[in-house]
Design a protein around this motif. Structure first.
Motif, mmCIF file in Angstrom:
data_model
loop_
_atom_site.group_PDB
_atom_site.id
_atom_site.type_symbol
_atom_site.label_atom_id
_atom_site.label_comp_id
_atom_site.label_asym_id
_atom_site.label_seq_id
_atom_site.Cartn_x
_atom_site.Cartn_y
_atom_site.Cartn_z
ATOM 1 N N LEU A 140 9.121 4.873 -37.217
ATOM 2 C CA LEU A 140 8.361 6.105 -37.435
ATOM 3 C C LEU A 140 9.078 7.275 -36.773
ATOM 4 C CD1 LEU A 140 4.647 5.291 -36.495
ATOM 5 C CD2 LEU A 140 5.426 6.238 -38.666
ATOM 6 N N PRO A 141 9.170 8.413 -37.483
ATOM 7 C CA PRO A 141 9.633 9.611 -36.780
ATOM 8 C C PRO A 141 8.492 10.122 -35.887
ATOM 9 C CG PRO A 141 9.712 9.881 -39.182
ATOM 10 C CD PRO A 141 8.892 8.668 -38.895
ATOM 11 N N SER A 142 8.756 11.139 -35.076
ATOM 12 C CA SER A 142 7.693 11.671 -34.233
ATOM 13 C C SER A 142 6.684 12.442 -35.082
ATOM 14 C CB SER A 142 8.277 12.560 -33.141
ATOM 15 O OG SER A 142 9.021 11.734 -32.254
ATOM 16 N N ILE A 143 5.429 12.347 -34.677
ATOM 17 C CA ILE A 143 4.334 12.982 -35.420
ATOM 18 C C ILE A 143 3.652 13.996 -34.496
ATOM 19 C CG2 ILE A 143 2.140 12.576 -36.620
ATOM 20 C CD1 ILE A 143 3.099 9.608 -36.910
ATOM 21 N N THR A 144 3.328 15.166 -35.026
ATOM 22 C CA THR A 144 2.599 16.147 -34.223
ATOM 23 C C THR A 144 1.317 16.515 -34.952
ATOM 24 O OG1 THR A 144 4.753 17.040 -33.577
ATOM 25 C CG2 THR A 144 2.820 18.324 -32.968
ATOM 26 N N ARG A 186 4.811 20.194 -25.402
ATOM 27 C CA ARG A 186 5.713 20.116 -26.560
ATOM 28 C C ARG A 186 7.062 20.732 -26.187
ATOM 29 N NH1 ARG A 186 3.361 22.688 -31.821
ATOM 30 N NH2 ARG A 186 5.014 21.494 -32.830
ATOM 31 N N THR A 191 8.208 14.909 -38.250
ATOM 32 C CA THR A 191 9.527 15.487 -38.022
ATOM 33 C C THR A 191 10.516 15.056 -39.100
ATOM 34 O OG1 THR A 191 9.062 15.228 -35.705
ATOM 35 C CG2 THR A 191 11.336 15.708 -36.284
ATOM 36 N N SER A 192 11.279 16.012 -39.630
ATOM 37 C CA SER A 192 12.343 15.644 -40.562
ATOM 38 C C SER A 192 13.470 16.663 -40.440
ATOM 39 C CB SER A 192 11.814 15.629 -42.002
ATOM 40 O OG SER A 192 11.553 16.955 -42.406
ATOM 41 N N VAL A 193 14.560 16.400 -41.134
ATOM 42 C CA VAL A 193 15.716 17.279 -41.007
ATOM 43 C C VAL A 193 15.367 18.712 -41.402
ATOM 44 C CG1 VAL A 193 18.099 17.684 -41.750
ATOM 45 C CG2 VAL A 193 17.255 15.359 -41.491
ATOM 46 N N SER A 227 7.667 24.655 -35.870
ATOM 47 C CA SER A 227 6.220 24.865 -35.721
ATOM 48 C C SER A 227 5.864 25.225 -34.282
ATOM 49 C CB SER A 227 5.475 23.591 -36.124
ATOM 50 O OG SER A 227 5.872 22.520 -35.299
ATOM 51 N N TYR A 267 16.309 9.015 -37.284
ATOM 52 C CA TYR A 267 14.885 9.078 -37.648
ATOM 53 C C TYR A 267 14.232 10.344 -37.116
ATOM 54 C CZ TYR A 267 16.063 4.182 -37.974
ATOM 55 O OH TYR A 267 16.684 3.012 -38.273
ATOM 56 N N ASN A 268 14.716 10.807 -35.989
ATOM 57 C CA ASN A 268 14.167 11.987 -35.340
ATOM 58 C C ASN A 268 15.263 13.026 -35.238
ATOM 59 O OD1 ASN A 268 11.366 11.777 -34.391
ATOM 60 N ND2 ASN A 268 12.148 9.925 -33.388
ATOM 61 N N PRO A 269 15.334 13.947 -36.197
ATOM 62 C CA PRO A 269 16.476 14.861 -36.220
ATOM 63 C C PRO A 269 16.446 15.888 -35.088
ATOM 64 C CG PRO A 269 14.923 15.368 -37.965
ATOM 65 C CD PRO A 269 14.429 14.140 -37.327
ATOM 66 N N ASP A 270 15.357 15.987 -34.358
ATOM 67 C CA ASP A 270 15.339 16.944 -33.252
ATOM 68 C C ASP A 270 14.903 16.234 -31.976
ATOM 69 O OD1 ASP A 270 12.732 16.401 -33.730
ATOM 70 O OD2 ASP A 270 12.061 18.484 -33.803
ATOM 71 N N PRO A 309 12.200 20.445 -38.424
ATOM 72 C CA PRO A 309 12.252 20.070 -37.008
ATOM 73 C C PRO A 309 11.032 20.628 -36.268
ATOM 74 C CG PRO A 309 13.771 21.862 -37.442
ATOM 75 C CD PRO A 309 13.226 21.429 -38.775
ATOM 76 N N ARG A 310 10.705 19.997 -35.143
ATOM 77 C CA ARG A 310 9.490 20.396 -34.424
ATOM 78 C C ARG A 310 9.537 21.836 -33.924
ATOM 79 N NH1 ARG A 310 9.053 15.196 -30.621
ATOM 80 N NH2 ARG A 310 11.257 15.102 -31.181
ATOM 81 N N GLU A 311 10.747 22.336 -33.630
ATOM 82 C CA GLU A 311 10.844 23.722 -33.130
ATOM 83 C C GLU A 311 10.298 24.743 -34.124
ATOM 84 O OE1 GLU A 311 13.819 21.697 -32.754
ATOM 85 O OE2 GLU A 311 15.094 22.748 -31.297
ATOM 86 N N VAL A 343 -1.361 17.177 -30.387
ATOM 87 C CA VAL A 343 -1.187 15.791 -29.994
ATOM 88 C C VAL A 343 0.231 15.425 -30.413
ATOM 89 C CG1 VAL A 343 -1.932 13.413 -30.341
ATOM 90 C CG2 VAL A 343 -3.635 15.257 -30.377
ATOM 91 N N MET A 372 2.924 12.652 -30.856
ATOM 92 C CA MET A 372 3.139 11.207 -30.898
ATOM 93 C C MET A 372 4.651 11.016 -31.005
ATOM 94 S SD MET A 372 -0.072 10.743 -33.431
ATOM 95 C CE MET A 372 0.176 9.082 -33.904
ATOM 96 N N ILE A 373 5.258 10.747 -29.862
ATOM 97 C CA ILE A 373 6.712 10.746 -29.790
ATOM 98 C C ILE A 373 7.234 9.337 -30.015
ATOM 99 C CG2 ILE A 373 8.679 11.203 -28.266
ATOM 100 C CD1 ILE A 373 6.877 13.342 -26.925
ATOM 101 N N ASN A 374 8.158 9.213 -30.949
ATOM 102 C CA ASN A 374 8.626 7.881 -31.319
ATOM 103 C C ASN A 374 10.091 7.614 -30.998
ATOM 104 O OD1 ASN A 374 6.340 6.467 -32.416
ATOM 105 N ND2 ASN A 374 6.287 8.029 -34.001
#
Ligand code: SF4
Lengths: 467, 182
Positions: free
Chosen positions: B144-148, A225, B100-102, B109, A280-283, B105-107, A270, A272-274
Motif C-alpha cells: 500500500l502507498p501512504s494514505i492521507t 504531516r 500518494t502517487s507520482v 495537498s 510505492y511511495n514517490p514522496d 505527492p503529499r506536498e 489522519v 496512514m504511513i506505509n
C-alpha cells in the motif's frame, strides 16, 4: 512553583487548588471538550458496543505483545522501514540520538508525542547539542515557556491567551497581541521556515497495524504531516502496546478516538504511513525509523488486572471529566500522564512508592470509567492500587492504627453505637472542633447526631408499631 | 447518485470548516475556483492525473509532473492552490481519502494555502470502513502507498480552546464533486 515529581502530589495539589485563575482556565477547557464530545458521541447509536469492541481488540494485543510486536516488525520491515526495539527508556533515547548523529544535524522538528515526553527526549538531545523544535502549537507554547504539558491532548490548557501573548512578546520579540488568530499566524510563519530546513523529523504514533506495517498519526494542525513528509529522515517513536491487529481495525479506533478527545467526528488529518520513499511511495523521507519502546510495559502486561491500563488510546477524556483533574490541573500530578489514567499507570509503570499518593487523587466517582472509549475500569484500578500500597506497608503507623480501630468499631453494632455516643459527647466538649489531623484543616468534621439512625428507627417502632 | 449520502458529506465537511460544490459536468470547475479565489495561473498547481480524467476540460494552472523534480518543493511552497484527486469521499465524517502517487505527492495537498479535491459522485462511501475495505482489496498483497485522510482545513484550539483555522497546513479546503450518475 509546582514541583515535578509524583511524590509531591499533595503539596502540588494544595498550591493548585488555591489558584483560582488556574481552576477557571481548566474548567473552561475541559468543559468545551466535554460538550463537543457529548454531541458527536450521541450520533453513534451503537457507541456502547463500539467501546466493548475496542476493549476486546486492545486486550487481544496486550495479551500477546510479543507476537504482535514480531508481526508488526516484519510488516514494517517489508515496507522498507527500519525497526528498532528499545527495552528501556535510555536504550530508546540512545537509538534516537544515534540516528540523528549520523545525519550530522544540529536541530530536528518534532510533532506531539507522549512517549517522547516519557523519554525526556528533548532534554537528552539538547544536552547533546541537538535543538528540538516542537511544532504542535500547544507544545511550541510550553516549550517557549520552559514547561511541560498539563494535558495529553491539549498541552497548553493551563495558559490563558494573555499568558501566551506575554510569552510571545518576551520570547519572540513581537508586539503584544492576545488574539489567538494573530498568535497562531506568528507561530505558523516561524515554524514554516523550520519545517523547510529540517533534515530530521520526529513523531509519535497513534496506532501501528500489525498486518500491513502501517503507522497512523492523528492530528489537526498538519505539523505532523510536515514532520513526516518533508525531512529526509523520519523517526517515529511508539510504545509497544500501540499495535492493532489489522488495518481493518483502524476505522473503529478512528471513531472512538477523535470523538472522545475533542468531540470531532474526525481530526483534520489522519496520516496512514506505509513506508519511506520508494517506488510505492514517490514522496516522503528517504529513511523511516520506528523506535518501539517497552519501558516496563511487557512486565505490566503480565499482571492479570493492571494490564488493562495498557489498553489506553490516550484520548484524554478521563482527564476532562475528572473532578480532581478539573480542580488541580495536570502539573500537580508530577507525572507525564496526569488525570485518572495517569494516577493508574504512574505507580505501576514508574514506581509505586514514589507515586503512592496518586491512587488517592480520586473521589472514586467512576466518571472516568464511564467515559473511557476502551472501557478501562479506571476507578477500580485506583482502588486496587490503594490495596497494594497498604499491603506494601507504605502507609504511616498512625494511619494503620486508625484504620484498624475503625474496622474494629464498624464490625460490631454495639461498638458503633458506643463510638457514636462518645463522638457526640466529645464534639460537645470541644465545641465542634474535634481535631483530626490531616482531615479537619481542609474539611469540616461532620456533626455527629445525638441519637443514631438505628436508635431513631427503634424508637419509632416502639412508639407507632411496625408496619 | 445517492443524494442523502452526498448531503451528509457536504454538511459534515462544512462542520469541519471545508466547503463542497456539486456540479453536473467538469466544464465549470475553473469558474468555481475563479469565483472563490483570485489566484494567478502560475500560483495554481494540479495533479496531472486529475486533468486527464476531466476529458476536454483544461485546468487553470500548472501540472505538477511538468515541474522538474528538484524544483517541486520550491514551487509548492510558493503556490497558493494545490488541486488533487482522491480515492474516495467518506460521508459519515466529511472526509476525502488521498493516496500518494507520482502525480499526486503529499506536498501538493500540504504546502499551498488552499487545497481543492476533485472527486466524482460514484466515489462516495458511507463510512471509513467501506472506503478502507475497497482500498485494501484493490491493492491485495501488493504494498500500500501512504494514505492521507483530510477532513477540512488545518486547525487548532490550543489557545483557550478557541478554534483557529489555518495552522501549519492549508487555510482553506474544498471539494468539487462531479455528478457522474447519468
Ligand atoms: S484511560 Fe480511557 S479515557 Fe483515559 S486517556 Fe486512556 S483511553 Fe482515554
Amino acid at each position: 512553583m509546582i514541583e515535578f515529581s509524583a511524590s509531591q502530589f499533595k503539596s502540588n495539589a494544595r498550591t493548585a487548588v488555591n489558584d483560582a485563575g488556574l481552576r477557571a482556565k481548566i474548567k473552561k477547557a475541559t468543559g468545551t471538550s466535554l460538550t463537543k464530545r457529548q454531541e458527536t458521541v450521541k450520533e453513534i447509536p451503537d457507541w456502547e458496543e463500539l467501546r466493548e469492541k475496542g476493549h476486546l481488540l486492545r486486550k487481544k494485543v496486550v495479551d500477546d505483545l510479543d507476537r504482535y510486536q514480531a508481526a508488526f516488525t516484519e510488516s514494517a520491515q517489508s515496507n522498507g522501514m527500519v525497526v528498532h526495539y528499545a527495552e528501556t527508556h535510555s536504550d530508546a533515547t540512545k537509538i534516537i540520538y544515534d540516528i540523528i548523529r549520523r545525519q550530522s544535524v544540529r536541530s530536528v522538528v518534532k510533532s506531539k508525542s507522549m512517549i517522547t515526553e516519557e523519554l525526556r527526549l528533548n532534554e537528552m538531545l539538547e544536552e547533546n547539542g541537538v535543538r528540538v523544535i516542537e511544532t504542535d502549537l500547544g507544545e511550541y507554547i510550553i516549550q517557549l515557556a520552559g514547561e511541560t504539558p498539563s494535558h495529553i491532548t491539549a498541552p497548553a490548557l493551563h495558559k490563558s491567551k494573555e499568558d501566551i501573548a506575554r510569552l510571545f512578546q518576551e520570547k519572540l520579540h513581537i508586539p503584544y497581541t492576545d488574539d489567538p488568530e494573530e498568535l497562531t499566524k506568528v507561530a505558523r510563519e516561524r515554524l514554516r521556515k523550520e519545517f523547510l530546513n529540517a533534515k530530521v523529523g520526529i513523531s509519535g504514533v497513534n496506532f501501528a497495524c500489525a498486518d500491513t506495517g502501517t503507522i497512523t498519526i492523528i492530528e489537526n494542525e498538519a505539523n505532523a504531516r510536515l514532520c513526516t513528509v518533508l525531512p529526509d529522515v523520519h523517526i517515529a517513536v511508539m510504545s509497544v502496546e500501540k499495535i492493532l491487529p489489522s488495518i481493518n481495525d483502524l476505522p473503529l479506533f478512528l471513531k472512538l478516538l477523535p470523538r472522545s478527545a475533542t468531540g470531532q467526528r474526525m481530526t483534520s488529518y489522519v496520516s496512514m504511513i506505509n513506508g519511506p520513499r520508494s517506488q510505492y511511495n514517490p514522496d516522503g523521507p528517504r529513511q523511516l525509523h520506528i523506535v518501539i519502546l517497552d519501558g516496563g510495559r511487557k512486565q505490566l502486561a503480565k499482571h492479570p488486572a493492571w494490564k488493562e491500563s495498557l489498553y489506553c488510546i490516550r484520548c484524554g477524556a478521563c482527564m476532562n471529566i475528572c473532578p480532581v483533574y478539573q480542580s488541580v490541573g495536570g502539573h500537580a500530578y508530577g507525572s507525564v500522564y496526569p488525570g485518572p489514567i495517569g494516577s493508574v499507570i504512574t505507580p505501576t509503570l514508574f514506581g509505586m512508592q514514589e507515586a503512592q499518593d496518586l491512587p488517592y487523587a480520586s473521589s472514586l466517582c467512576g466518571a472516568c470509567t464511564d467515559i473511557c472509549p476502551v472501557k478501562i475500569d479506571l476507578h477500580h484500578h485506583l482502588l486496587w492500587e490503594r490495596h497494594d500500597i497498604v499491603d506494601r506497608g507504605y502507609k504511616s503507623f498512625t494511619e494503620k492504627i486508625a484504620m484498624t480501630l475503625w474496622r474494629w468499631v464498624m464490625l460490631s453494632p454495639s461498638r458503633l453505637e458506643f463510638a457514636g455516643r462518645a463522638g457526640w459527647l466529645l464534639q460537645k466538649i470541644f465545641a465542634k472542633k474535634l481535631p483530626a489531623p490531616g482531615w479537619t484543616p481542609q474539611r469540616r468534621f461532620p456533626k455527629i447526631a445525638r441519637k443514631s439512625f438505628r436508635k431513631l428507627i427503634q424508637h419509632d417502632k416502639d412508639e407507632y408499631g411496625s408496619s | 447518485m445517492n443524494t442523502d449520502l452526498l448531503e451528509m458529506f457536504t454538511s459534515r465537511l462544512e462542520d469541519a470548516g471545508g466547503w463542497c460544490r456539486i456540479i453536473s459536468s467538469p466544464g465549470s470547475i475553473n469558474d468555481i475556483i475563479r469565483g472563490k479565489y483570485s489566484y494567478e495561473k502560475k500560483d495554481m498547481i494540479y495533479a496531472g492525473s486529475v486533468e486527464k480524467q476531466l476529458g476536454d476540460v483544461e485546468l487553470d494552472g500548472i501540472d505538477i509532473t511538468t515541474i522538474h523534480q528538484n524544483d517541486r518543493r520550491k514551487s509548492l511552497v510558493n503556490a497558493k492552490l494545490g488541486i488533487t484527486g482522491c480515492a474516495g469521499l467518506i460521508a459519515e465524517t466529511g472526509t476525502a481519502g488521498l493516496i500518494t502517487s507520482v502525480s499526486e505527492p503529499r506536498e501538493l495537498s500540504l504546502l499551498p494555502e488552499t487545497h481543492i479535491v476533485i472527486a466524482y459522485s460514484d466515489q462516495l462511501f458511507a463510512t471509513l470502513d467501506e472506503f478502507l475495505a475497497k482500498v485494501t482489496a484493490e491493492y491485495g498483497d501488493a504494498q500500500l502507498p501512504s494514505i492521507t485522510l483530510v477532513t477540512g482545513p488545518s486547525r487548532t484550539a490550543d489557545i483557550e480552546k478557541k478554534l483557529v483555522v489555518g495552522v501549519h497546513g492549508p487555510v482553506e479546503f474544498g471539494v468539487v464533486v462531479i455528478d457522474r450518475s447519468e
